[in-house]
Design an enzyme around this catalytic site. Structure first.
Site, PDB file in Angstrom:
ATOM      1  N   GLY A 191       0.775  -1.229   0.034  1.00 45.52           N
ATOM      2  CA  GLY A 191      -0.013   0.010  -0.004  1.00 45.52           C
ATOM      3  C   GLY A 191       0.832   1.231   0.049  1.00 45.52           C
ATOM      4  O   GLY A 191       2.201   1.092  -0.247  1.00 45.52           O
ATOM      5  N   ALA A 192       0.138   2.472   0.291  1.00 44.02           N
ATOM      6  CA  ALA A 192       0.771   3.571   0.320  1.00 44.02           C
ATOM      7  C   ALA A 192       1.302   3.770  -1.343  1.00 44.02           C
ATOM      8  O   ALA A 192       2.604   3.918  -1.547  1.00 44.02           O
ATOM      9  CB  ALA A 192       1.952   3.989   1.305  1.00 44.02           C
ATOM     10  N   HIS A 236       4.499   1.625  -8.092  1.00 43.42           N
ATOM     11  CA  HIS A 236       3.384   0.418  -7.827  1.00 43.42           C
ATOM     12  C   HIS A 236       2.562   0.380  -9.226  1.00 43.42           C
ATOM     13  O   HIS A 236       2.104  -0.610  -9.689  1.00 43.42           O
ATOM     14  CB  HIS A 236       2.717   0.682  -6.735  1.00 43.42           C
ATOM     15  CG  HIS A 236       3.278   0.583  -5.330  1.00 43.42           C
ATOM     16  ND1 HIS A 236       3.398   1.750  -4.583  1.00 43.42           N
ATOM     17  CD2 HIS A 236       4.117  -0.199  -4.888  1.00 43.42           C
ATOM     18  CE1 HIS A 236       4.395   1.466  -3.641  1.00 43.42           C
ATOM     19  NE2 HIS A 236       4.495   0.040  -3.759  1.00 43.42           N
ATOM     20  N   SER A 271       9.573   5.726  -3.526  1.00 41.44           N
ATOM     21  CA  SER A 271       9.508   4.777  -2.329  1.00 41.44           C
ATOM     22  C   SER A 271       8.267   5.437  -1.380  1.00 41.44           C
ATOM     23  O   SER A 271       8.250   6.543  -1.108  1.00 41.44           O
ATOM     24  CB  SER A 271      10.672   4.558  -1.649  1.00 41.44           C
ATOM     25  OG  SER A 271      10.395   3.827  -0.410  1.00 41.44           O
TER      26      SER A 271
HETATM   27  P1  AMP Z   1       6.298  -2.217  -1.556  1.00 35.44           P
HETATM   28  O1  AMP Z   1       4.815  -1.950  -1.304  1.00 35.44           O
HETATM   29  O2  AMP Z   1       7.076  -0.855  -1.349  1.00 35.44           O
HETATM   30  O3  AMP Z   1       6.741  -3.336  -0.709  1.00 35.44           O
HETATM   31  O4  AMP Z   1       6.404  -2.698  -2.854  1.00 35.44           O
HETATM   32  C1  AMP Z   1       5.463  -3.395  -3.841  1.00 35.44           C
HETATM   33  C2  AMP Z   1       6.354  -3.746  -5.041  1.00 35.44           C
HETATM   34  O5  AMP Z   1       6.529  -2.678  -5.705  1.00 35.44           O
HETATM   35  C3  AMP Z   1       7.472  -4.262  -5.115  1.00 35.44           C
HETATM   36  O6  AMP Z   1       7.675  -5.347  -6.016  1.00 35.44           O
HETATM   37  C4  AMP Z   1       8.711  -3.201  -5.339  1.00 35.44           C
HETATM   38  O7  AMP Z   1       9.837  -3.729  -5.708  1.00 35.44           O
HETATM   39  C5  AMP Z   1       7.792  -2.397  -6.348  1.00 35.44           C
HETATM   40  N1  AMP Z   1       8.317  -0.924  -6.118  1.00 35.44           N
HETATM   41  C6  AMP Z   1       8.460  -0.162  -5.075  1.00 35.44           C
HETATM   42  N2  AMP Z   1       9.050   0.994  -5.503  1.00 35.44           N
HETATM   43  C7  AMP Z   1       9.331   0.914  -6.840  1.00 35.44           C
HETATM   44  C8  AMP Z   1       9.647   2.048  -7.772  1.00 35.44           C
HETATM   45  N3  AMP Z   1      10.240   3.028  -7.472  1.00 35.44           N
HETATM   46  N4  AMP Z   1       9.862   1.458  -9.020  1.00 35.44           N
HETATM   47  C9  AMP Z   1       9.183   0.139  -9.501  1.00 35.44           C
HETATM   48  N5  AMP Z   1       8.812  -0.775  -8.578  1.00 35.44           N
HETATM   49  C10 AMP Z   1       8.663  -0.497  -7.185  1.00 35.44           C
END
Ligand code: AMP
Length: 278
Positions: free
Chosen positions: A31-32, A37, A186
């Site tokens: 989320g967030a 994403h 991020s």
């Molecule tokens: P998270 O919610 O941050 O754990 O990430 C969920 C998914 O989104 C994971 O596969 C991450 O690698 C991907 N992700 C997060 N930030 C980015 C980004 N800046 N570019 C591409 N994929 C991302």
């Protein structure tokens, strides 16, 4: 967009899709949501007929001293973004749906999960990730799973696990989406103060300089050590800057291996990670 909060509701939809011969992808998230994403959702849409995004802040991948309780949450905003991105189903299981009382099983990982990078600084992290990702793969029965290269070690760990356990899902990695100044997008960037946000671009710049040196024939170890030193000078607490084999994350032994440069460093209270190919 359909919203499912239980495995049984999710399965009803997935079974209906199967009946119509639709393929489907899963995009696991905590989320967030930001543009990174949503690019994963867009990539999923290109690959399969239907797309599931999951939102689950996984308690098992946070250590006691980490930021589980302050991890950003915005369910309403996330659902609106997913719907606009063309997601077909959002799966938002409650913690009990993933970890019912009495849950004790975990997956024992090797290979890229023991590379001495994130695993060294967050010892329980990949056990938590693998457990939840395995459950999400099983719950969604997806044909394809989309992950970001932003979390490069995680991408390799999940790929290896899916292959080793015959989970029947093709894991696909998508390049990192960045802010205009190069900072990897991020959910944690919002914790940076104005000054820290300005400083944060030093990570990608240090990685790019190191990659440049290596491409010019420089020694990878020397180049990454210099990158770590420059980040430390700028006020970062560096966990690692490392050149690794891009497929296995092993320390490279010959000059013609494909390389990936990976870094993790803390700026104030915020831990940032990034990586690039050489
Ligand atoms: P998270 O919610 O941050 O754990 O990430 C969920 C998914 O989104 C994971 O596969 C991450 O690698 C991907 N992700 C997060 N930030 C980015 C980004 N800046 N570019 C591409 N994929 C991302």
């Amino acid at each position: 967009m359909i919203i499912a909060r239980t495995l049984s509701d999710l399965r009803d939809v997935v079974n209906a899709w199967r009946g119509e011969d639709f393929s489907h992808a899963v995009v696991p998230t905590m989320g967030a949501l930001h543009e990174g994403h949503l690019m994963l959702v867009a990539a999923a849409r290109e690959k399969t007929d239907r797309v599931i995004a999951t939102i689950f802040v996984n308690p098992k991948q946070f250590a006691a001293n980490e930021d589980l309780s302050r991890y950003p949450r915005d369910e309403e905003g996330d659902l609106a973004k997913l719907e606009a991105a063309g997601c077909d189903l959002a799966y938002l299981p409650a913690p009990d749906e993933i970890y019912p009382p009495g849950f004790v099983t975990s997956i024992s990982l090797g290979g890229p999960a023991k590379a001495g990078l994130e695993d060294k600084f967050r010892p329980h992290f990949f056990d938590g990730v693998a457990t939840v990702v395995a459950k999400l793969f099983i719950h969604t029965a997806a044909d394809v799973a989309i992950f970001g290269e932003k979390d490069y070690q995680q991408l390799l760990v999940v790929t290896q696990m899916a292959r080793d356990l015959d989970l029947g899902v093709e894991v696909v990695g998508i390049p990192t989406i960045r802010e205009e100044d190069g900072l990897a997008k991020s959910s944690r960037n919002r914790y940076l103060s104005k000054h820290e946000r300005h400083q944060a671009t030093a990570i990608i710049r240090a990685l790019e300089q190191a990659a440049e040196k290596i491409r010019g024939g420089g020694d990878p170890q020397t180049a990454t050590k210099a990158a770590a030193r420059s980040l430390t000078t700028l006020g970062f607490e560096v966990d690692y800057v490392s050149a690794r084999n891009a497929e296995t994350l092993a320390v490279p032994v010959s000059a013609d291996e494909p390389l990936r440069l990976l870094a993790a460093a803390r700026l104030g209270k915020t831990r940032l990670i990034d990586n690039i190919p050489v």
